[in-house]
Design a protein around this motif. Structure first.
Motif: not given
Lengths: 709, 761
Positions: B277-287, B594-611
């Motif tokens: 999934y193409p996500v990253f984040g930052l937590n500065s300790g406050e926000e 099988s596989g957890g690629f996020d673009f499949l979310l909403g298109h499939v009914d079960h994900m195997f080999d989810f990370p």
């Protein structure tokens, strides 16, 4: 000719690959949830790799070091690190926290200063010996970490002038004698008495000499011998003591005996065992360090592939895992240059990486513990106790052949020979299978021998009596029968069928005659006007089928290779190519040396000569199932007999085909053999050239194609 | 010889000869015509440089001082481009930097660190100028000798701007290098969306853009607080601030959706779970913020650098890869380095979702991501029809083994045996299950893929399968057929030709890989799959009566295709994958992958080999269930088969902690018989051996599983002890230690779990 077919096979594979033109990448065909950079393997009794659940998983990594070159774990689980880049020895606890450094940072004693120490050893009393490589000495520190004494280069006329005293690793035995691994130390370990005087070399390796070397030594002059590169024995690169204070050496550039367990006489108790039989001659493979635990399990690090090997007491591979650090990926379980390995009392492994400047800690998994425990019990002969463990291991990993082996041994000891046989077969263990089969066969014979013999005797007596009765009945009416028989004409059968039957049966009859009377038989065959080459061809192809069938039938004990791994193309080439090239060589030689045989005759004669092999190999392979390993001599003897018979037939056949006398025949045969070898050499060269040519053409074609597109 | 030829031309033979010849020619041409490769030309290169040039010249950007509200930040005038209820977008037309103001807290999320922070940083040289640039790029020089890094500060850059709806667009022109970038900054729902449209990059000189780091220092923070960076490693990984032992690590830098195998990598690959999934984040300790790569994810790497490696700032960002260097083989053993020539005209954009203090931890980030999925990707909640997720049982029917005498089929389970096993489980109370069948094709796996029918007779054939479907259907148990829809074996009579139907790599050869049994497997081009294979396959499935299919590999790898007739990028490959999944789902009713690629979310009914496990990278300090938290309640997921867990105890607890549905891969026979097939790594799969474990895990699932609830909380109670909280109030706790954990009013046994409902403690 195994090597030739292998290269041939490989070349053809490459050719095919060129034709297909493919791009390969590592399979994505496995569960993606797995995430360790390595998978763990073990090997079965045939040295075939099998995947197993992980025996060790990474637990932690400790940094803050600079080129850690050696580790030492005391029996009290104190870890000492030779932190070469920082010129010190560090003592760590099992959490990676520094307990103290040697020398202490406050220590002002100039003698206490270390320079690039690459080895460390701590005695039971806590005295610390440091191989202070940079300062060319061994520095000794007392329990408190204070400098006690140093051992400089010993002087002795027994030491060669070129000897360099640069201690790399150090161990101290119970008497206080010090053993050093020195740089380039091909003489073995340097032994020093407790006071530092020279006490000899110990544990040197032998130089393996080939027959080529012995030839050279015999025939070369003094000057020529001097020109030859001096052959040095593999150097001892590391040394460790196990829990029982036996010395283990790690040796470089050796084909076997990479690890040696030395007794006081310097004899290798592991008997030059080959720890890596899968390594091919030009492959890089060198053990760097070994740790031996209280059960005799040897954990070894190997630097070329960044892998860790674990062997049991007898040198059987238990586990293999690890991965080389590649690119910029920095992950637990990946190593760049492993320098040392030790284990604590829980079996947790600590591995120092001199290039990445860290120590990785690997914890043993449940599966790993089970295997270690079961293997230990087995090695002690406690098969029944181990059985439960092996069954649990088998439940966790159905492919782990060693589990079958363990269970089989337990069954054997318990007298369950039938089941033991089946399990040994699964484990592909020839000795075990042979032993249990012997027992099963003996029981079978004991059970049925009596009855069988009685029946046989009765039948025999009955037969003899029967014969006597018939003979006595026959005597009076003999003349009547004879006269009657002669008057009767054979009834008229369908002549065409009889004709065909006779046509087909004739070559077989000739063959059988040849087997019984080689000389006359062969003469008849060569004298017959028809050259029955179709039958000969059929016969040879039949031979191939029979050989493959034989390989399927043969007992597991005598099979050179498992049937499933047979490659039909290779087998066909191993069979047909030598035979065809022999015929060609024979014919060519014959035509030059005044032989009268046509190609067809030579072909036929040599095909018929294979008859003993083709006719008898199948029964022999089938009968091999009734033999145990010890009786293997009969099996091999039968094979040799047949081969000698075939050679005789070839000789006789050649003689007859070309119409030679004995002396001419012998001469011609030797020349044929030489021709045959020349053909093969020529064949190799030709294939090499063809390969180069195709490579060029395809490369060129690819370039053109890509530019045109 | 010649008289024979002359005879042919003799009049008498002419008629016969020519007639025969003509007949033969007609037949041959007819055959060739019927078997002509139906070449479909799919041209993905819609745009060209001229289009981009036109686009740029059509923009009415200006360098004038904006006539809007401004404020002084560090002595520089910043201008407010747009404002919403909770956030305001500011920009500096001199440097081209942007900032988003959180109107409630006053926090300025700046694209680059402010001068106070910069003063504290000792970094010099190129990295120092990187710190002040909203874009950092690497380019291939005109001589093609070197790849150089640069930014918008190294060379004189002209910044022009113009107002756009909901924000401002900035054009960055690096005259000397010949690069021009057009970036649109918008505020949507108080979230910053930074976007470079398809035609938003032009190269006016010979230098070629290789990689573009987009807003690399957005919100970057120095050490001092106990903040962290979130990276999409496995289920989620944290890189904490104040990191020590920097000598052991390199920056985190991995491609989203894994490697594109159509371009052979220049470094060897290793075994790892790809970024799903193409996500990253930052937590500065406050926000903090969480960022989602909305467009261009298929050509992005996630990069995260702790302070002390390149600069004194902890940062995370998206890096878009436009061109790659690869190794072009020129012969058997030789190769040269080559590079992609064309500029791909695809839009890229990153959405930054800013979070205030109480929501800035990884749980808050996961919930923000979940909201994003539901709002923007239209992913819906699981319906509440089913209370409990069904236990997943998969059976291996058959697999092919190569022997000297050809392919030999090993049948590990017949359809009758599947029925037997399932009914026996039902009798023991295990009723809520779903069954999947693998290796049912003709010849097992890989058999004659893509020729799948007739269904393997030795396992019972189509008739038995229909019986099985009927029998289990009567029990309310759904059967799905596992299929490797994207692979083809090298079997000769399977109707597949690598040149016509396979994916071609950039070097010009068909893309292949080796499966576990060392057999060569081809990859089917998605374009050809949709045209040639999928419609018939779906028809056949419908005819058999199957109600669900498991499209294996759909979510574990993503490749582009360089075949000249149907060149597609990874982005287009995604749309083909979705097309296939949607078609299957519509036709059958349910589809799994099988596989957890996020673009499949909403298109499939079960994900195997989810990370569910991280990759043991040294840079990642701990793994957190970011992805499971985001996705739980939207789709049920399972990791690998429980019988093949590498560490039974730990992974069993992990599945409980992360809300995964257990899954088993079973056989009737001893898996040893599959030793030389593609299932050679099946160390344990025999039903008889695993029966007890199945019953046990079914029970655990019924106690701990919460199908339709979102995960609302996750925290560490102590070292090795974790608690997961669900929307419905349930709390699931796990203890990975060898000693029991004593909590307030509850105890967790060592290596065990504990469940508490809402009212309980």
């Amino acid at each position: 000719m195994p090597t030739s077919s292998k290269t041939l096979r490989r070349m053809i594979k490459i050719l095919l690959a060129v034709v297909l033109g493919v791009v390969l990448f590592l399979g994505a065909d496995r569960p993606a949830y797995a995430e360790l950079p390595y998978t763990t393997y073990s090997s079965d009794t045939n040295d075939v790799w099998i995947r197993t659940p992980n025996a060790f998983v990474p637990k932690a990594v400790w940094g803050g070091l600079n080129h850690p070159e050696d580790l030492f774990m005391t029996s009290k689980d104190e870890l000492y690190v030779a932190d070469a880049g920082n010129n010190r020895i560090v003592q760590l606890d099992l959490e990676g926290r520094i307990v103290r450094t040697i020398p202490e940072s406050t220590d002002q004693d100039p003698k206490a200063k270390l320079r690039k120490p690459e080895g460390v050893f701590v005695t039971e009393e806590g005295v610390i010996y440091v191989a202070d490589t940079g300062s060319r000495r061994v520095a000794v520190f007392d329990r408190e970490g204070k400098f006690a004494k140093e051992l400089l280069a010993p002087s002795s006329e027994l030491l060669p002038k070129t000897f360099v005293y640069a201690p790399l690793k150090v161990v101290v035995d119970q008497r206080g004698y010090i053993y050093l691994v020195t740089k380039g130390g091909y003489q073995g370990l340097l032994q020093l008495a407790p006071d530092g005087t020279f006490a000899g070399f110990y544990g040197a390796n032998k130089v393996p000499t080939s027959w080529l070397d012995s030839l050279k030594r015999k025939f070369f002059t003094e000057e020529q011998l001097k020109e030859e590169l001096s052959r040095l024995p593999g150097a001892v690169t590391n040394v460790t003591l196990d829990a029982k204070k036996f010395m283990f050496t790690v040796n470089k550039d050796l084909k076997s005996g990479q690890l040696k367990r030395l007794n006081f006489g310097g004899v290798d108790l592991l008997m030059n065992h080959n720890f890596a039989p899968w390594v091919k001659p030009l492959e890089r493979f060198s053990f760097q360090d070994v740790h031996v635990d209280s059960h005799g399990v040897m954990s070894v690090v190997e630097t070329a592939e960044g892998k860790i090997y674990q062997y049991d007491k007898y040198g059987q591979l238990l586990f293999l895992f690890g991965a080389t650090s590649v690119g910029s990926e920095q992950r637990l379980g990946m190593f760049k240059r492993m320098t040392s390995i030790v284990a604590d009392s829980n079996g947790t492994l600590y591995i120092a990486d001199g290039e990445l400047n860290r120590i990785q800690v690997m914890k043993r998994t449940h599966f790993g513990e089970l295997v270690h425990q079961a293997s230990y019990l087995d090695n002690q002969g406690k098969y029944e106790e181990a059985r439960g463990l092996w069954e649990e291991i088998h439940r966790l990993n159905g492919m782990y052949d060693r589990a079958y082996l363990g269970i089989a041994k337990a069954m054997f000891k318990a007298g369950e020979y039938e089941q033991a046989m089946a399990y040994f077969e699964q484990a592909k263990d020839k000795e075990g299978y042979s032993e249990s089969y012997w027992q099963v066969r003996m029981n079978f014979l004991l059970q049925y021998f009596g009855t069988a013999m009685t029946v046989l005797t009765i039948v025999l007596i009955g037969f003899i009596l029967g014969q006597k009765i018939i003979r006595s009945r026959k005597k009076p009416g003999l003349t009547d029968d004879q006269s009657e028989a002669s008057a009767v004409n054979l009834p008229q059968r369908n002549s065409r069928l009889a004709f065909w039957a006779r046509m087909l049966a004739e070559p077989w009859k000739q063959m059988l005659a040849m087997l019984r009377h080689p000389m006359n038989g062969m003469y008849d065959i060569t004298a017959s006007t028809q050259v029955r080459w179709r039958f000969a061809l059929f016969f040879v192809v039949l031979g191939f089928v029979v050989i493959i069938a034989g390989k399927a039938l043969v007992s597991m004990l005598f099979a050179a290779q498992r049937f499933e791994t047979l490659n039909l193309t290779t087998e066909a080439m191993k069979y047909f190519l030598p035979w065809i090239s022999w015929i060609v060589a024979n014919y060519l030689t014959g035509s030059v040396m005044r032989g009268e045989g046509s190609f067809g005759k030579v072909f036929v004669v040599n095909s018929y000569a294979l008859a003993p092999y083709i006719l008898f190999i199948l029964p022999i392979q089938w009968l091999s199932n009734a033999l145990t390993l010890q009786e293997g001599i009969f099996y091999t003897a039968a094979h040799y007999l047949i081969i000698i018979w075939v050679f005789i037939l070839i000789f006789v056949g050649t003689q007859n085909a070309h119409n030679y006398n004995l002396k001419e025949a012998i001469g011609m045969m030797s020349v044929s053999v030489v021709t045959f070898l020349c053909l093969w050499v020529f064949g190799f060269i030709l294939i090499g050239l063809v390969y180069q040519a195709t490579d060029f053409v395809t490369g060129f074609g690819q370039e053109v194609w890509l530019r045109v597109r | 010889m010649f008289d024979k030829a002359i005879k042919m031309f003799d009049r008498r033979h002419w008629k016969k000869g020519t007639a025969a010849l003509a007949a033969i020619l007609i037949i041959i041409s007819a055959v060739l015509w019927m078997n002509r490769p139906s070449s479909v030309v799919v041209n993905s290169d819609i745009y060209s440089t001229t289009d981009a040039m036109a686009f740029f010249s059509s923009l009415d950007v200006t360098s004038d001082v904006p006539q809007v509200e401004s404020r002084n930040l560090d002595g520089v005038q910043w201008f407010k481009a747009y404002e919403q209820k909770k956030a305001a977008l500011w920009f500096d037309p001199q440097t081209g930097q942007v900032a988003v103001e959180d109107k409630r807290s006053g926090k300025m999320w700046r694209s680059n660190p402010d001068s106070a922070a910069l003063a504290m940083d000792q970094t010099k040289g190129l990295w120092r100028s990187h710190l002040e640039s909203p874009i950092v790029l690497s380019y291939f020089n005109a001589d093609r000798t070197l790849i150089k890094d640069t930014n918008l500060k190294e060379y004189p850059t002209t910044v022009k701007w113009h107002s756009i709806e909901e924000g401002v667009a900035l054009m960055y022109v690096i005259e000397e290098l010949g690069f021009q970038f057009y970036v649109e900054y918008r505020l949507e729902d108080n979230q910053l969306v930074a976007r470079i449209p398809e035609l938003g990059i032009i190269e006016t000189k010979e230098n070629l853009l290789m990689e573009l780091n987009f807003l690399p220092f957005m919100g970057a923070a120095m050490n001092g607080s106990d903040g962290y960076l979130l990276v999409p490693d496995g289920p989620g990984g944290l890189i904490r601030f104040n990191k020590e032992g920097l000598d052991l690590i390199n920056a985190y830098n991995y491609p989203v959706y894994g490697q594109d195998w159509s371009i052979p990598a220049t470094t060897p690959s290793t075994r790892r779970t790809p970024v799903s999934y193409p996500v990253f984040g930052l937590n500065s300790g406050e926000e903090g913020y969480v960022a989602v790569i909305e467009e261009g994810a298929s050509r992005a790497n996630i990069v995260a650098t702790p302070a002390g490696i390149s600069t004194q700032f902890n940062e995370a960002h998206a890096k878009f890869v436009y061109r790659r260097i690869y190794s072009q083989p020129t012969g058997q053993t030789s190769s040269i380095l080559s590079y992609e020539k064309k500029m791909p005209y695809e839009a890229v954009s990153v959405r930054y979702i800013f979070l205030d203090q109480k929501d800035a931890d990884y749980v808050g980030m996961a919930q923000a991501y979940r909201d994003y999925l539901m709002t923007h990707r239209k992913v819906e909640r699981l319906d509440s029809k089913l209370n409990q997720s069904p236990l997943q049982l998969q059976f291996v029917i058959g697999a092919g083994e190569s022997t000297p005498l050809g392919e030999k089929l090993r049948v590990a389970t017949t359809f009758k045996q599947v029925e037997e096993i399932v009914l026996s489980l039902v009798d023991q109370g295990v009723t809520n299950i779903e069954v999947g069948l693998a290796g049912w094709q003709n010849g097992g796996d890989p058999g004659n893929l893509p020729k799948r029918f007739p269904i393997e007779g030795e396992a019972g054939g189509e008739q038995e399968l229909r019986n099985l479907i009927a029998q289990l259907g009567a029990q309310g148990i759904q059967i799905s057929l596992n299929d490797r829809i994207d692979t083809a074996s090298i079997s000769r009579n399977n109707g597949f030709s690598p040149g016509d139907d396979g994916i071609q790599s950039i070097v010009g050869t068909p893309l292949i890989y080796r499966n576990a049994a060392d057999e060569t497997i081809y990859l089917v081009s998605p374009v050809r799959n949709i045209q040639k294979y999928v419609p018939d396959l779906i028809e056949k499935w419908k005819e058999i009566g199957i109600k669900s299919a498991n499209l294996v590999n759909m979510g574990t790898q993503l490749n582009s295709d360089y075949h000249p007739n149907r060149k597609i990028s990874r982005l287009q490959s995604i749309s083909y994958s979705l097309q296939i999944t949607d078609t299957v789902r519509q036709a059958l009713g349910s589809v799994k992958v099988s596989g957890g690629f996020d673009f499949l979310l909403g298109h499939v009914d079960h994900m195997f080999d989810f990370p569910l496990e991280y990759n043991f990278d040294l840079i990642v300090d701990e793994q957190v269930p970011f992805y499971p938290i985001a996705v739980h309640g939207l789709v049920p997921y399972s990791s690998g088969p429980a019988n093949l867990r590498e560490d039974q105890a730990v992974q069993f607890l992990r599945e409980i902690e992360y809300g995964a549905v257990p899954r088993f891969s079973l056989t009737y026979e001893d898996p040893r018989m599959l030793k030389r097939t593609s299932y050679e790594n099946f160390f344990s799969s025999q039903y008889d051996v695993l029966e007890q474990q199945i019953l046990a895990e079914y029970e655990v699932l019924s106690k701990t599983g919460v199908r339709n609830s979102f995960i609302t909380g996750h925290r560490k109670l102590a070292e090795g002890v974790f608690e997961t909280r669900y929307e419905n109030g349930r709390k699931v706790r796990v203890n990975y230690n060898n000693d029991p954990y004593q909590g307030e009013g509850f105890t967790i046994e060592p290596m065990f779990y504990q469940v508490a409902e809402e009212e309980e403690r």
